[in-house]
Design a protein around this motif. Structure first.
Motif, PDB file in Angstrom:
ATOM      1  N   LYS A  93       0.828  -1.201   0.000  1.00  0.00           N
ATOM      2  CA  LYS A  93       0.000   0.000   0.000  1.00  0.00           C
ATOM      3  C   LYS A  93       0.866   1.257   0.000  1.00  0.00           C
ATOM      4  O   LYS A  93       0.587   2.220  -0.707  1.00  0.00           O
ATOM      5  CB  LYS A  93      -0.924  -0.013   1.213  1.00  0.00           C
ATOM      6  N   ALA A  94       1.949   1.229   0.838  1.00  0.00           N
ATOM      7  CA  ALA A  94       2.864   2.376   0.880  1.00  0.00           C
ATOM      8  C   ALA A  94       3.556   2.563  -0.472  1.00  0.00           C
ATOM      9  O   ALA A  94       3.706   3.695  -0.963  1.00  0.00           O
ATOM     10  CB  ALA A  94       3.892   2.182   1.990  1.00  0.00           C
ATOM     11  N   ASP A  95       3.986   1.467  -1.092  1.00  0.00           N
ATOM     12  CA  ASP A  95       4.630   1.542  -2.416  1.00  0.00           C
ATOM     13  C   ASP A  95       3.682   2.145  -3.452  1.00  0.00           C
ATOM     14  O   ASP A  95       4.077   2.991  -4.264  1.00  0.00           O
ATOM     15  CB  ASP A  95       5.070   0.144  -2.868  1.00  0.00           C
ATOM     16  N   ALA A  96       2.426   1.690  -3.413  1.00  0.00           N
ATOM     17  CA  ALA A  96       1.454   2.194  -4.383  1.00  0.00           C
ATOM     18  C   ALA A  96       1.211   3.690  -4.186  1.00  0.00           C
ATOM     19  O   ALA A  96       1.124   4.456  -5.170  1.00  0.00           O
ATOM     20  CB  ALA A  96       0.142   1.430  -4.252  1.00  0.00           C
ATOM     21  N   GLY A  97       1.121   4.113  -2.944  1.00  0.00           N
ATOM     22  CA  GLY A  97       0.926   5.522  -2.671  1.00  0.00           C
ATOM     23  C   GLY A  97       2.116   6.364  -3.097  1.00  0.00           C
ATOM     24  O   GLY A  97       1.968   7.478  -3.622  1.00  0.00           O
ATOM     25  N   TRP A  98       3.311   5.819  -2.891  1.00  0.00           N
ATOM     26  CA  TRP A  98       4.523   6.556  -3.277  1.00  0.00           C
ATOM     27  C   TRP A  98       4.643   6.682  -4.790  1.00  0.00           C
ATOM     28  O   TRP A  98       5.048   7.730  -5.311  1.00  0.00           O
ATOM     29  CB  TRP A  98       5.741   5.866  -2.694  1.00  0.00           C
ATOM     30  N   GLU A  99       4.292   5.640  -5.519  1.00  0.00           N
ATOM     31  CA  GLU A  99       4.392   5.674  -6.983  1.00  0.00           C
ATOM     32  C   GLU A  99       3.548   6.801  -7.578  1.00  0.00           C
ATOM     33  O   GLU A  99       3.895   7.374  -8.617  1.00  0.00           O
ATOM     34  CB  GLU A  99       3.955   4.334  -7.570  1.00  0.00           C
ATOM     35  N   LYS A 100       2.449   7.120  -6.924  1.00  0.00           N
ATOM     36  CA  LYS A 100       1.552   8.150  -7.447  1.00  0.00           C
ATOM     37  C   LYS A 100       2.127   9.557  -7.302  1.00  0.00           C
ATOM     38  O   LYS A 100       1.717  10.465  -8.036  1.00  0.00           O
ATOM     39  CB  LYS A 100       0.210   8.073  -6.735  1.00  0.00           C
ATOM     40  N   LEU A 112       2.156  12.305   1.397  1.00  0.00           N
ATOM     41  CA  LEU A 112       3.396  11.836   2.021  1.00  0.00           C
ATOM     42  C   LEU A 112       3.108  11.236   3.390  1.00  0.00           C
ATOM     43  O   LEU A 112       3.673  10.204   3.768  1.00  0.00           O
ATOM     44  CB  LEU A 112       4.386  13.000   2.159  1.00  0.00           C
ATOM     45  N   ALA A 113       2.224  11.903   4.133  1.00  0.00           N
ATOM     46  CA  ALA A 113       1.882  11.401   5.467  1.00  0.00           C
ATOM     47  C   ALA A 113       1.231  10.031   5.385  1.00  0.00           C
ATOM     48  O   ALA A 113       1.512   9.137   6.196  1.00  0.00           O
ATOM     49  CB  ALA A 113       0.963  12.390   6.178  1.00  0.00           C
ATOM     50  N   ASP A 114       0.348   9.839   4.383  1.00  0.00           N
ATOM     51  CA  ASP A 114      -0.300   8.531   4.224  1.00  0.00           C
ATOM     52  C   ASP A 114       0.729   7.446   3.917  1.00  0.00           C
ATOM     53  O   ASP A 114       0.671   6.338   4.465  1.00  0.00           O
ATOM     54  CB  ASP A 114      -1.324   8.595   3.087  1.00  0.00           C
ATOM     55  N   VAL A 115       1.669   7.760   3.025  1.00  0.00           N
ATOM     56  CA  VAL A 115       2.715   6.794   2.696  1.00  0.00           C
ATOM     57  C   VAL A 115       3.546   6.476   3.940  1.00  0.00           C
ATOM     58  O   VAL A 115       3.862   5.312   4.219  1.00  0.00           O
ATOM     59  CB  VAL A 115       3.612   7.326   1.560  1.00  0.00           C
ATOM     60  N   ALA A 116       3.896   7.526   4.690  1.00  0.00           N
ATOM     61  CA  ALA A 116       4.713   7.319   5.889  1.00  0.00           C
ATOM     62  C   ALA A 116       3.990   6.455   6.912  1.00  0.00           C
ATOM     63  O   ALA A 116       4.588   5.569   7.535  1.00  0.00           O
ATOM     64  CB  ALA A 116       5.087   8.663   6.502  1.00  0.00           C
ATOM     65  N   ASP A 117       2.693   6.694   7.094  1.00  0.00           N
ATOM     66  CA  ASP A 117       1.931   5.899   8.057  1.00  0.00           C
ATOM     67  C   ASP A 117       1.903   4.428   7.648  1.00  0.00           C
ATOM     68  O   ASP A 117       2.099   3.530   8.488  1.00  0.00           O
ATOM     69  CB  ASP A 117       0.499   6.432   8.168  1.00  0.00           C
ATOM     70  N   ASP A 118       1.660   4.167   6.358  1.00  0.00           N
ATOM     71  CA  ASP A 118       1.652   2.770   5.891  1.00  0.00           C
ATOM     72  C   ASP A 118       3.038   2.146   6.015  1.00  0.00           C
ATOM     73  O   ASP A 118       3.176   0.962   6.360  1.00  0.00           O
ATOM     74  CB  ASP A 118       1.179   2.712   4.439  1.00  0.00           C
ATOM     75  N   ALA A 119       4.070   2.943   5.752  1.00  0.00           N
ATOM     76  CA  ALA A 119       5.439   2.430   5.857  1.00  0.00           C
ATOM     77  C   ALA A 119       5.787   2.102   7.297  1.00  0.00           C
ATOM     78  O   ALA A 119       6.396   1.057   7.583  1.00  0.00           O
ATOM     79  CB  ALA A 119       6.422   3.454   5.295  1.00  0.00           C
ATOM     80  N   HIS A 120       5.427   2.979   8.221  1.00  0.00           N
ATOM     81  CA  HIS A 120       5.695   2.701   9.643  1.00  0.00           C
ATOM     82  C   HIS A 120       4.951   1.446  10.099  1.00  0.00           C
ATOM     83  O   HIS A 120       5.484   0.652  10.871  1.00  0.00           O
ATOM     84  CB  HIS A 120       5.293   3.895  10.501  1.00  0.00           C
ATOM     85  N   ARG A 121       3.727   1.283   9.638  1.00  0.00           N
ATOM     86  CA  ARG A 121       2.973   0.079   9.998  1.00  0.00           C
ATOM     87  C   ARG A 121       3.666  -1.165   9.454  1.00  0.00           C
ATOM     88  O   ARG A 121       3.796  -2.182  10.157  1.00  0.00           O
ATOM     89  CB  ARG A 121       1.546   0.186   9.448  1.00  0.00           C
ATOM     90  N   ALA A 122       4.122  -1.102   8.210  1.00  0.00           N
ATOM     91  CA  ALA A 122       4.823  -2.242   7.620  1.00  0.00           C
ATOM     92  C   ALA A 122       6.086  -2.566   8.394  1.00  0.00           C
ATOM     93  O   ALA A 122       6.378  -3.735   8.691  1.00  0.00           O
ATOM     94  CB  ALA A 122       5.158  -1.944   6.159  1.00  0.00           C
ATOM     95  N   GLN A 123       6.848  -1.541   8.751  1.00  0.00           N
ATOM     96  CA  GLN A 123       8.087  -1.753   9.489  1.00  0.00           C
ATOM     97  C   GLN A 123       7.796  -2.371  10.856  1.00  0.00           C
ATOM     98  O   GLN A 123       8.457  -3.325  11.285  1.00  0.00           O
ATOM     99  CB  GLN A 123       8.826  -0.430   9.666  1.00  0.00           C
TER     100      GLN A 123
END
Length: 327
Positions: A93-100, A112-123
């Protein structure tokens, strides 16, 4: 039967005195004050790649590394496949958001905040999966050692704990109950008695004096069934268990497994309260599956209701690192 027992693991905090002790190595998403500070923080984490051909977002790169490490961890699929799957989904989900937004000259801060939140959750989930596997591998090795060797006693002592020694002299030693005393609880709960709290505090002193080591807390019960009212409260409090329509014997086993786990975690919580890092503590309950005496006598049942604390390699020790790498 197996499904019944597994279901109970999710409901351990229902017992009085129980606290889930975790060693979460991943900080939560950063909390920033003010919109301008937040905007600047997200923008500052967008960097050019070394080749200069594109841009990277630091939280996303951190998440990718964490997921890769979790995927490479030995037996992670056996011990926490759910957390790993959730981590992979959050990363996707974070990758998809970043690609956009990656190629935009001006990236919307909310995106950016949405991508960061998904990335933190993944980590976070990836680290949980990885460290769960490492902990379980270490506990497996410990259980094998306990089963293959009689309990060992320590030589020497100090006025405070009755224990002396360092290095390999401590590893594999069962310090509760052998050297520090027994641990007991109020009937049917995970609340430590006052004398037992003092025993756990002495164990905490041992751990503080030996920061390179960890401790495995193992909980056991006898096979006696609790009262019908306790069983019914337990089953009704856990809909997943009730839906499986277990037999009364299965209900008792599930109750005892959950109670032994809650008690082990209660000891772990008390260690943390007394200055021992949570990451150095493993806690597991075995219910009534490992008796050391006959359950047909009061003395035997008393012996089977026990907490064992065994000194193990700490998370930063060479032995733990080798287990974590699967070597």
């Amino acid at each position: 039967m197996k499904r019944v027992l597994i279901t109970t693991l999710a409901v351990l905090p229902l017992f009085a005195g129980c606290a889930l002790v975790t060693a979460d190595p991943v900080p939560p998403s950063p909390a920033l004050v003010g919109v301008n500070a937040q905007n600047a923080a997200w923008e500052s984490q967008v960097e050019r790649t070394r080749a200069g051909a594109g841009v990277e977002f630091t939280p996303l790169e951190d998440a990718r590394r964490a997921v890769d490490q979790a995927r490479a961890q030995d037996r992670v699929e056996s011990y926490d496949a759910d957390a790993l799957a959730q981590a992979e989904a959050a990363l996707a989900k974070a990758d998809a958001g970043w690609e956009k937004i990656a190629d935009r000259k001006r990236r919307p801060v909310d995106k950016l905040a949405d991508v960061a939140d998904d990335a933190h959750r993944a980590q976070r989930l990836a680290e949980i999966a990885r460290y769960t596997a490492i902990r379980e591998i270490n506990l497996e090795q410990l259980n094998q050692q306990i089963e293959s060797q009689p309990a060992q006693t320590m030589q020497g002592g100090t006025a405070a704990t009755g224990i002396a020694g360092s290095g390999a002299n401590l590893l594999g030693k069962r310090v509760i109950p052998d050297r520090l005393g027994d641990v007991a609880f109020e009937t049917g709960t995970a609340r430590l008695t006052a004398p037992s709290r003092a025993v756990v505090q002495r164990l905490a002193a041992v751990m503080r004096d030996n920061p390179k080591y960890g401790v495995a807390i193992l909980g056991h019960t006898d096979n006696v069934a609790p009262g019908d009212a306790s069983i019914q409260r337990f089953v009704k409090a856990n809909p997943g268990l009730e839906e499986q329509a277990p037999t009364h014997a299965d209900q008792v086993r599930a109750f005892n497994l959950a109670l032994s786990s809650a008690r082990a975690r209660s000891v772990a919580r008390t260690l943390v309260e007394n200055g021992v890092e949570a990451r150095r503590i493993g806690a597991r309950g075995f219910g009534d599956t490992r008796p050391i005496a006959s359950n047909d006598t009061p003395e035997g049942r008393r012996a089977n209701r026990r907490i064992e604390a065994v000194i193990v390699p700490g998370p930063d020790s060479q032995a733990a690192q080798q287990a974590g790498s699967g070597s």
